[in-house]
Design a protein around this motif. Structure first.
Motif, mmCIF file in Angstrom:
data_model
loop_
_atom_site.group_PDB
_atom_site.id
_atom_site.type_symbol
_atom_site.label_atom_id
_atom_site.label_comp_id
_atom_site.label_asym_id
_atom_site.label_seq_id
_atom_site.Cartn_x
_atom_site.Cartn_y
_atom_site.Cartn_z
ATOM 1 N N PRO A 11 3.369 3.515 -5.123
ATOM 2 C CA PRO A 11 2.146 2.741 -5.371
ATOM 3 C C PRO A 11 2.026 1.489 -4.506
ATOM 4 O O PRO A 11 0.927 1.148 -4.063
ATOM 5 N N ILE A 12 3.142 0.814 -4.257
ATOM 6 C CA ILE A 12 3.072 -0.388 -3.419
ATOM 7 C C ILE A 12 2.669 -0.012 -2.001
ATOM 8 O O ILE A 12 1.829 -0.685 -1.388
ATOM 9 N N ALA A 13 3.233 1.070 -1.467
ATOM 10 C CA ALA A 13 2.845 1.531 -0.130
ATOM 11 C C ALA A 13 1.374 1.951 -0.122
ATOM 12 O O ALA A 13 0.657 1.696 0.854
ATOM 13 N N GLY A 14 0.907 2.586 -1.190
ATOM 14 C CA GLY A 14 -0.497 2.975 -1.287
ATOM 15 C C GLY A 14 -1.422 1.774 -1.349
ATOM 16 O O GLY A 14 -2.499 1.775 -0.746
ATOM 17 N N LEU A 15 -1.021 0.748 -2.087
ATOM 18 C CA LEU A 15 -1.841 -0.464 -2.179
ATOM 19 C C LEU A 15 -1.921 -1.175 -0.832
ATOM 20 O O LEU A 15 -2.972 -1.714 -0.469
ATOM 21 N N PHE A 22 12.900 3.744 -8.252
ATOM 22 C CA PHE A 22 12.604 3.287 -6.889
ATOM 23 C C PHE A 22 11.340 3.954 -6.354
ATOM 24 O O PHE A 22 10.457 3.289 -5.803
ATOM 25 N N MET A 23 11.222 5.258 -6.546
ATOM 26 C CA MET A 23 10.040 5.974 -6.075
ATOM 27 C C MET A 23 8.791 5.574 -6.860
ATOM 28 O O MET A 23 7.689 5.546 -6.317
ATOM 29 N N ALA A 24 8.966 5.264 -8.146
ATOM 30 C CA ALA A 24 7.820 4.851 -8.968
ATOM 31 C C ALA A 24 7.257 3.511 -8.501
ATOM 32 O O ALA A 24 6.077 3.230 -8.728
ATOM 33 N N PHE A 25 8.067 2.689 -7.877
ATOM 34 C CA PHE A 25 7.573 1.415 -7.349
ATOM 35 C C PHE A 25 7.167 1.508 -5.877
ATOM 36 O O PHE A 25 6.202 0.880 -5.453
ATOM 37 N N LYS A 26 7.914 2.278 -5.093
ATOM 38 C CA LYS A 26 7.667 2.356 -3.654
ATOM 39 C C LYS A 26 6.326 3.008 -3.330
ATOM 40 O O LYS A 26 5.550 2.474 -2.531
ATOM 41 N N TYR A 79 -9.182 3.562 -6.543
ATOM 42 C CA TYR A 79 -7.884 3.870 -5.950
ATOM 43 C C TYR A 79 -6.857 2.791 -6.295
ATOM 44 O O TYR A 79 -5.719 3.094 -6.681
ATOM 45 N N VAL A 80 -7.261 1.520 -6.178
ATOM 46 C CA VAL A 80 -6.357 0.418 -6.513
ATOM 47 C C VAL A 80 -6.001 0.457 -7.998
ATOM 48 O O VAL A 80 -4.841 0.259 -8.372
#
Length: 164
Positions: free
Chosen positions: A112-116, A106-110, A142-143
């Protein structure tokens, strides 16, 4: 009659009038940034040789642009600096479906998506008219780093057997 100071505890009177500063040993300068009492704050700052330092001059516009660009690059490479620890944690959590491994995924997806989604807000404080093209490069890096972090999450989901 008694004076008000006679009823005061000793520690209160010591706080009101602290002891005199100890004499400095001649030949040994104070460490950098050390002030040896209230009178030291009134003295001009001195370098190691006892010479007064001139006041610090304000940075020029070009220096500020360079500093902003350096900070933007540090921010752009930030996701990669956290990646080794994430990979180790995912590897050590195992491939079975447990609460810890699910939280790691969950953290591995949350993150980067929040960063993007917050890319523009992240770099807007560094963006000026002069460095717009260079800030665009840092945004692209960064992306890309966020996509690499998403790739690590996909690797973990695949190793857990959740991808078809």
């Amino acid at each position: 009659m008694s004076t008000p100071d006679s009823n005061v505890p000793i520690w209160v009177s010591q706080l009101r009038s602290p002891p005199a500063a100890k004499a400095k040993v001649p030949g040994i300068p104070d460490p950098i940034g050390f002030s040896s009492g209230p009178s030291a704050s009134k003295k001009p700052s001195r370098d190691g040789k006892g010479q007064p330092q001139p006041p610090r001059k304000a940075p020029t516009g070009e220096e500020m642009e360079t500093l902003k660009l350096k900070k933007a690059w540090e921010l752009a490479l930030g996701p990669v600096k956290a990646l080794p620890m994430t990979v180790i944690m995912m590897y050590m959590s195992g491939n079975s479906l447990q609460i810890f491994s699910i939280m790691m995924v969950f953290m591995a997806f949350k993150n980067p998506i929040a960063g993007l989604m917050a890319t523009n807000q992240t770099f807007e404080r560094f963006n000026t008219d002069k460095n717009a093209a260079q800030i665009l490069q840092t945004k692209l890096v960064y992306v890309a780093m966020q996509l690499v972090a998403l790739g690590v999450g996909i690797w973990k989901v695949n190793s857990m057997g959740l991808l078809p």
